[in-house]
Design an enzyme around this catalytic site. Structure first.
Site, PDB file in Angstrom:
ATOM      1  N   HIS A   1       0.849  -1.188   0.000  1.00 58.70           N
ATOM      2  CA  HIS A   1       0.000   0.000   0.000  1.00 58.70           C
ATOM      3  C   HIS A   1       0.886   1.239   0.000  1.00 58.70           C
ATOM      4  O   HIS A   1       2.112   1.147   0.025  1.00 58.70           O
ATOM      5  CB  HIS A   1      -0.978  -0.003   1.178  1.00 58.70           C
ATOM      6  CG  HIS A   1      -0.352  -0.004   2.535  1.00 58.70           C
ATOM      7  ND1 HIS A   1       0.441  -1.035   3.003  1.00 58.70           N
ATOM      8  CD2 HIS A   1      -0.405   0.901   3.563  1.00 58.70           C
ATOM      9  CE1 HIS A   1       0.834  -0.782   4.235  1.00 58.70           C
ATOM     10  NE2 HIS A   1       0.343   0.404   4.598  1.00 58.70           N
TER      11      HIS A   1
ATOM     12  N   HIS B   1       1.503   3.843   2.067  1.00 61.63           N
ATOM     13  CA  HIS B   1       2.127   4.514   3.211  1.00 61.63           C
ATOM     14  C   HIS B   1       3.646   4.530   3.087  1.00 61.63           C
ATOM     15  O   HIS B   1       4.265   3.574   2.600  1.00 61.63           O
ATOM     16  CB  HIS B   1       1.709   3.838   4.516  1.00 61.63           C
ATOM     17  CG  HIS B   1       0.261   4.044   4.848  1.00 61.63           C
ATOM     18  ND1 HIS B   1      -0.419   3.274   5.761  1.00 61.63           N
ATOM     19  CD2 HIS B   1      -0.644   4.945   4.375  1.00 61.63           C
ATOM     20  CE1 HIS B   1      -1.675   3.691   5.839  1.00 61.63           C
ATOM     21  NE2 HIS B   1      -1.828   4.700   5.007  1.00 61.63           N
TER      22      HIS B   1
ATOM     23  N   ASP C   1       6.171   4.137   4.988  1.00 63.17           N
ATOM     24  CA  ASP C   1       7.066   3.136   5.565  1.00 63.17           C
ATOM     25  C   ASP C   1       7.074   1.847   4.756  1.00 63.17           C
ATOM     26  O   ASP C   1       7.750   0.886   5.123  1.00 63.17           O
ATOM     27  CB  ASP C   1       6.706   2.853   7.029  1.00 63.17           C
ATOM     28  CG  ASP C   1       5.270   2.407   7.217  1.00 63.17           C
ATOM     29  OD1 ASP C   1       4.388   2.912   6.501  1.00 63.17           O
ATOM     30  OD2 ASP C   1       5.020   1.548   8.086  1.00 63.17           O
ATOM     31  N   HIS C   2       6.350   1.831   3.624  1.00 64.01           N
ATOM     32  CA  HIS C   2       6.344   0.676   2.729  1.00 64.01           C
ATOM     33  C   HIS C   2       6.860   1.028   1.335  1.00 64.01           C
ATOM     34  O   HIS C   2       7.358   0.161   0.622  1.00 64.01           O
ATOM     35  CB  HIS C   2       4.932   0.099   2.629  1.00 64.01           C
ATOM     36  CG  HIS C   2       4.400  -0.359   3.946  1.00 64.01           C
ATOM     37  ND1 HIS C   2       4.460  -1.670   4.358  1.00 64.01           N
ATOM     38  CD2 HIS C   2       3.840   0.328   4.975  1.00 64.01           C
ATOM     39  CE1 HIS C   2       3.954  -1.766   5.586  1.00 64.01           C
ATOM     40  NE2 HIS C   2       3.580  -0.562   5.976  1.00 64.01           N
TER      41      HIS C   2
END
Length: 343
Positions: free
Chosen positions: A118, A120, A122-123
């Site tokens: 997804h 966000h 931090d990904h």
């Protein structure tokens, strides 16, 4: 849907700080199965547990990478922003690209696909570093609702390398674009942020999130590889725990509204005032708590529950100012004819 409140990141970081010390230590790089290598993103913290888990999948020279790491100073919980508004102008944390590039070089591996669960930060934050390190990957980045230059992922899409067949599963709720990935050879599921290795996740849309948890359970996968935290050894049990936790919140909300409405007929808050405001619900459920806790933690969480129940036609509300909106439990006879629920 109007009226939802964003979670406050700084408050939750402080609120959750205490659980960091109780988390088990995870190795920076670990072979969690014969075909899955977990590489930590180097971003441990209250919102990321031991850090973002990124995974190399396969048994041959060519591998699939699931997720990258974190953009510097990324805001994990900016859930109110759309994916198209997230611009990766900053590079990721250098520790992650150092770890993964060293591992790939040492083991003479290459990447065939980079799959992002997804949007966000931090990904997705490690994507610029990954492309700087390997420009040939520019046409191999896949994400639902892709950013410029990325490829789309569709529900059921298959990605295959030697030793690994990965199927994309659309599971919105935590975010609008959330994808899980099923590893057929292991009957395992990369759960992204929908289900964590420790504690519970947050949802942008609770109704869709609960539906996605059910979809995940229907796959019958035994093992879960979460985006944060340790490997989930019994995924069906963990999914049941997640669903019971959310359903318990719904029951608590309905019980509170029903009780207060019944008492309201005797002169207390409730039916005599057309339902309960969010502040009145908080007082009824938790007693008097600091207003900061209400505004930054309880209100966003409880509103998710209320909207879910409204979508299920189990509660209704009086239209008007969202902060003064009055909510009430619906009785069975009123569910199909009540006004004031979202369509």
């Amino acid at each position: 849907m109007g009226g939802r409140m964003p979670f406050n990141q700084s408050f939750w970081e402080e609120f959750l700080m205490g659980r960091e010390g109780r988390l088990p230590t995870l190795p920076e790089i670990s072979h969690v199965s014969k075909r899955v290598v977990r590489i930590l993103g180097g971003n441990p913290g209250s919102m990321h547990l031991q850090g973002t888990n990124t995974y190399l999948v396969g048994t041959g020279r060519s591998r699939i990478l699931i997720d990258t790491a974190q953009v510097k100073q990324a805001s994990f919980l900016r859930l109110q922003r759309a994916p198209s508004q997230l611009i990766h102008s900053k590079k990721g944390l250098p520790v992650w690209i150092s770890r993964i590039s060293s591992f790939l070089r040492t083991h003479n591996l290459e990447l065939s696909y980079v799959l992002l669960t997804h949007w966000h930060g931090d990904h997705t934050g490690g994507v610029p570093d990954l492309l700087a390190h390997s420009p040939s990957l520019a046409d191999k980045i896949y994400k639902n609702c892709p950013d410029a230059g990325q490829n789309p992922i569709t529900d059921g899409q298959i990605f295959s390398v030697n030793g690994a067949t990965v199927r994309a599963v659309f599971t919105p709720g935590h975010s609008v674009d959330h994808m899980c990935f099923q590893l057929e050879e292991e009957n395992a599921l990369f759960t992204g942020d929908n289900v964590l290795g420790h504690g519970f996740s947050v949802a942008q849309d609770l109704g869709r999130y609960m539906h996605s948890l059910g979809d995940m359970a229907s796959l019958g996968c035994g093992i879960g590889y979460p985006a944060h935290g340790a490997v989930i050894g019994n995924l069906p049990e963990k999914l049941e725990e997640y669903m019971k936790h959310r359903e318990g919140r719904e029951r608590m909300m309905l019980s509170t509204l029903t009780r207060e409405q019944a008492q309201g007929e005797g002169g207390r808050v409730g039916e005599t005032k057309g339902g309960l405001t969010l502040n009145e619900i908080v007082i009824a459920m938790y007693g008097r708590v600091p207003q900061e806790v209400v505004e930054k933690a309880l209100a966003p969480s409880l509103l998710q529950v209320l909207w879910k129940l409204a979508e299920d036609r189990r509660v209704g509300f009086k239209p008007g100012d969202p902060l003064k909106r009055r909510w009430f439990a619906l009785d069975q006879r009123k569910r199909n004819r009540v006004r004031g629920y979202p369509s």
